[in-house]
Design a protein around this motif. Sequence first.
Motif, PDB file in Angstrom:
ATOM      1  N   MET A   4     -79.698  11.626  33.902  1.00 33.55           N
ATOM      2  CA  MET A   4     -78.879  10.445  34.086  1.00 33.55           C
ATOM      3  C   MET A   4     -79.796   9.263  34.359  1.00 33.55           C
ATOM      4  O   MET A   4     -80.705   9.353  35.174  1.00 33.55           O
ATOM      5  CB  MET A   4     -77.925  10.667  35.249  1.00 33.55           C
ATOM      6  CG  MET A   4     -77.129   9.469  35.589  1.00 33.55           C
ATOM      7  SD  MET A   4     -75.930   9.894  36.839  1.00 33.55           S
ATOM      8  CE  MET A   4     -74.965   8.457  36.735  1.00 33.55           C
ATOM      9  N   LEU A   5     -79.545   8.171  33.682  1.00 34.84           N
ATOM     10  CA  LEU A   5     -80.390   6.997  33.791  1.00 34.84           C
ATOM     11  C   LEU A   5     -79.749   5.966  34.710  1.00 34.84           C
ATOM     12  O   LEU A   5     -78.596   5.580  34.509  1.00 34.84           O
ATOM     13  CB  LEU A   5     -80.610   6.403  32.396  1.00 34.84           C
ATOM     14  CG  LEU A   5     -81.510   5.186  32.317  1.00 34.84           C
ATOM     15  CD1 LEU A   5     -82.930   5.547  32.753  1.00 34.84           C
ATOM     16  CD2 LEU A   5     -81.538   4.662  30.895  1.00 34.84           C
TER      17      LEU A   5
ATOM     18  N   GLN B 296     -74.440  -1.871  41.643  1.00 37.37           N
ATOM     19  CA  GLN B 296     -75.014  -1.543  40.336  1.00 37.37           C
ATOM     20  C   GLN B 296     -75.254  -0.046  40.211  1.00 37.37           C
ATOM     21  O   GLN B 296     -75.008   0.547  39.146  1.00 37.37           O
ATOM     22  CB  GLN B 296     -76.326  -2.305  40.124  1.00 37.37           C
ATOM     23  CG  GLN B 296     -76.153  -3.805  39.969  1.00 37.37           C
ATOM     24  CD  GLN B 296     -77.481  -4.484  39.735  1.00 37.37           C
ATOM     25  OE1 GLN B 296     -78.300  -4.030  38.928  1.00 37.37           O
ATOM     26  NE2 GLN B 296     -77.716  -5.581  40.441  1.00 37.37           N
ATOM     27  N   ILE B 297     -75.719   0.568  41.275  1.00 39.45           N
ATOM     28  CA  ILE B 297     -75.940   2.020  41.268  1.00 39.45           C
ATOM     29  C   ILE B 297     -74.613   2.739  41.094  1.00 39.45           C
ATOM     30  O   ILE B 297     -74.484   3.649  40.265  1.00 39.45           O
ATOM     31  CB  ILE B 297     -76.663   2.461  42.557  1.00 39.45           C
ATOM     32  CG1 ILE B 297     -78.102   1.913  42.537  1.00 39.45           C
ATOM     33  CG2 ILE B 297     -76.654   3.976  42.708  1.00 39.45           C
ATOM     34  CD1 ILE B 297     -78.824   2.002  43.861  1.00 39.45           C
ATOM     35  N   ALA B 298     -73.593   2.322  41.851  1.00 45.32           N
ATOM     36  CA  ALA B 298     -72.265   2.928  41.729  1.00 45.32           C
ATOM     37  C   ALA B 298     -71.729   2.752  40.312  1.00 45.32           C
ATOM     38  O   ALA B 298     -71.149   3.683  39.743  1.00 45.32           O
ATOM     39  CB  ALA B 298     -71.305   2.316  42.749  1.00 45.32           C
ATOM     40  N   ALA B 299     -71.934   1.589  39.726  1.00 49.96           N
ATOM     41  CA  ALA B 299     -71.445   1.331  38.369  1.00 49.96           C
ATOM     42  C   ALA B 299     -72.115   2.248  37.352  1.00 49.96           C
ATOM     43  O   ALA B 299     -71.466   2.732  36.416  1.00 49.96           O
ATOM     44  CB  ALA B 299     -71.669  -0.137  37.989  1.00 49.96           C
ATOM     45  N   SER B 300     -73.403   2.529  37.535  1.00 45.57           N
ATOM     46  CA  SER B 300     -74.121   3.435  36.627  1.00 45.57           C
ATOM     47  C   SER B 300     -73.506   4.829  36.655  1.00 45.57           C
ATOM     48  O   SER B 300     -73.273   5.448  35.606  1.00 45.57           O
ATOM     49  CB  SER B 300     -75.599   3.541  37.014  1.00 45.57           C
ATOM     50  OG  SER B 300     -76.261   2.339  36.800  1.00 45.57           O
ATOM     51  N   VAL B 301     -73.238   5.320  37.855  1.00 52.25           N
ATOM     52  CA  VAL B 301     -72.652   6.657  37.994  1.00 52.25           C
ATOM     53  C   VAL B 301     -71.223   6.661  37.465  1.00 52.25           C
ATOM     54  O   VAL B 301     -70.818   7.572  36.742  1.00 52.25           O
ATOM     55  CB  VAL B 301     -72.682   7.116  39.468  1.00 52.25           C
ATOM     56  CG1 VAL B 301     -71.988   8.460  39.629  1.00 52.25           C
ATOM     57  CG2 VAL B 301     -74.115   7.199  39.974  1.00 52.25           C
ATOM     58  N   ARG B 302     -70.447   5.640  37.818  1.00 52.25           N
ATOM     59  CA  ARG B 302     -69.047   5.537  37.382  1.00 52.25           C
ATOM     60  C   ARG B 302     -68.969   5.568  35.852  1.00 52.25           C
ATOM     61  O   ARG B 302     -68.156   6.278  35.265  1.00 52.25           O
ATOM     62  CB  ARG B 302     -68.461   4.238  37.924  1.00 52.25           C
ATOM     63  CG  ARG B 302     -66.979   4.135  37.852  1.00 52.25           C
ATOM     64  CD  ARG B 302     -66.479   2.802  38.422  1.00 52.25           C
ATOM     65  NE  ARG B 302     -66.794   2.653  39.837  1.00 52.25           N
ATOM     66  CZ  ARG B 302     -67.596   1.701  40.335  1.00 52.25           C
ATOM     67  NH1 ARG B 302     -68.188   0.814  39.545  1.00 52.25           N
ATOM     68  NH2 ARG B 302     -67.814   1.638  41.637  1.00 52.25           N
TER      69      ARG B 302
ATOM     70  N   LYS C 279     -70.947  11.863  30.547  1.00 49.80           N
ATOM     71  CA  LYS C 279     -72.371  12.183  30.585  1.00 49.80           C
ATOM     72  C   LYS C 279     -72.750  12.958  31.844  1.00 49.80           C
ATOM     73  O   LYS C 279     -73.821  13.542  31.909  1.00 49.80           O
ATOM     74  CB  LYS C 279     -73.198  10.897  30.489  1.00 49.80           C
ATOM     75  CG  LYS C 279     -73.055  10.196  29.153  1.00 49.80           C
ATOM     76  CD  LYS C 279     -73.865   8.933  29.113  1.00 49.80           C
ATOM     77  CE  LYS C 279     -73.692   8.247  27.745  1.00 49.80           C
ATOM     78  NZ  LYS C 279     -74.370   6.963  27.697  1.00 49.80           N
ATOM     79  N   VAL C 280     -71.867  12.923  32.825  1.00 50.24           N
ATOM     80  CA  VAL C 280     -72.055  13.680  34.065  1.00 50.24           C
ATOM     81  C   VAL C 280     -70.810  14.535  34.242  1.00 50.24           C
ATOM     82  O   VAL C 280     -69.691  14.030  34.222  1.00 50.24           O
ATOM     83  CB  VAL C 280     -72.252  12.747  35.272  1.00 50.24           C
ATOM     84  CG1 VAL C 280     -72.428  13.538  36.540  1.00 50.24           C
ATOM     85  CG2 VAL C 280     -73.434  11.822  35.049  1.00 50.24           C
ATOM     86  N   ALA C 281     -70.997  15.815  34.408  1.00 49.37           N
ATOM     87  CA  ALA C 281     -69.874  16.751  34.490  1.00 49.37           C
ATOM     88  C   ALA C 281     -69.430  16.974  35.930  1.00 49.37           C
ATOM     89  O   ALA C 281     -70.232  16.848  36.858  1.00 49.37           O
ATOM     90  CB  ALA C 281     -70.289  18.084  33.872  1.00 49.37           C
TER      91      ALA C 281
END
Length: 118
Positions: free
Chosen positions: A1-2, A16-22, A29-31
């Motif tokens: 994950m980038l 911004q970090i939360a938005a990347s994961v969301r 892309k993340v299960a």
Amino acid sequence: MLFRVDPASPQPLGDQIAASVRRAIAEGKVAPGERLPPARSLADSLGVNLHTVLRGYQRLRDEGLIELRRGRGAVVMGGSGAGGRAALMLKVRELVDQARQLGLTEEEVVGLVRQGLA
């Protein structure tokens, strides 16, 4: 994950970090059940404070997208609804950003959402 953060952006780094994961959850892309990088490791790799990463992770926890457990770290919530919930949160963030640009108050935005639900 980038993960990417833009220090020049007006958006706080934790957001911004939360938005990347969301976004990664919404796009599949993340299960569900997958562990996110440890906060300390992610902070070191991004060159940000540990508490910045923790704020992003806490926001995702508050949204019901991840679970935070001591010793286990941050894990994407299980169930088939995680991706849909993440996609919906992306749209909510867009709505809030657009409402702010238009100068709407919180009460006006909530009123619009209530009208949409009726």
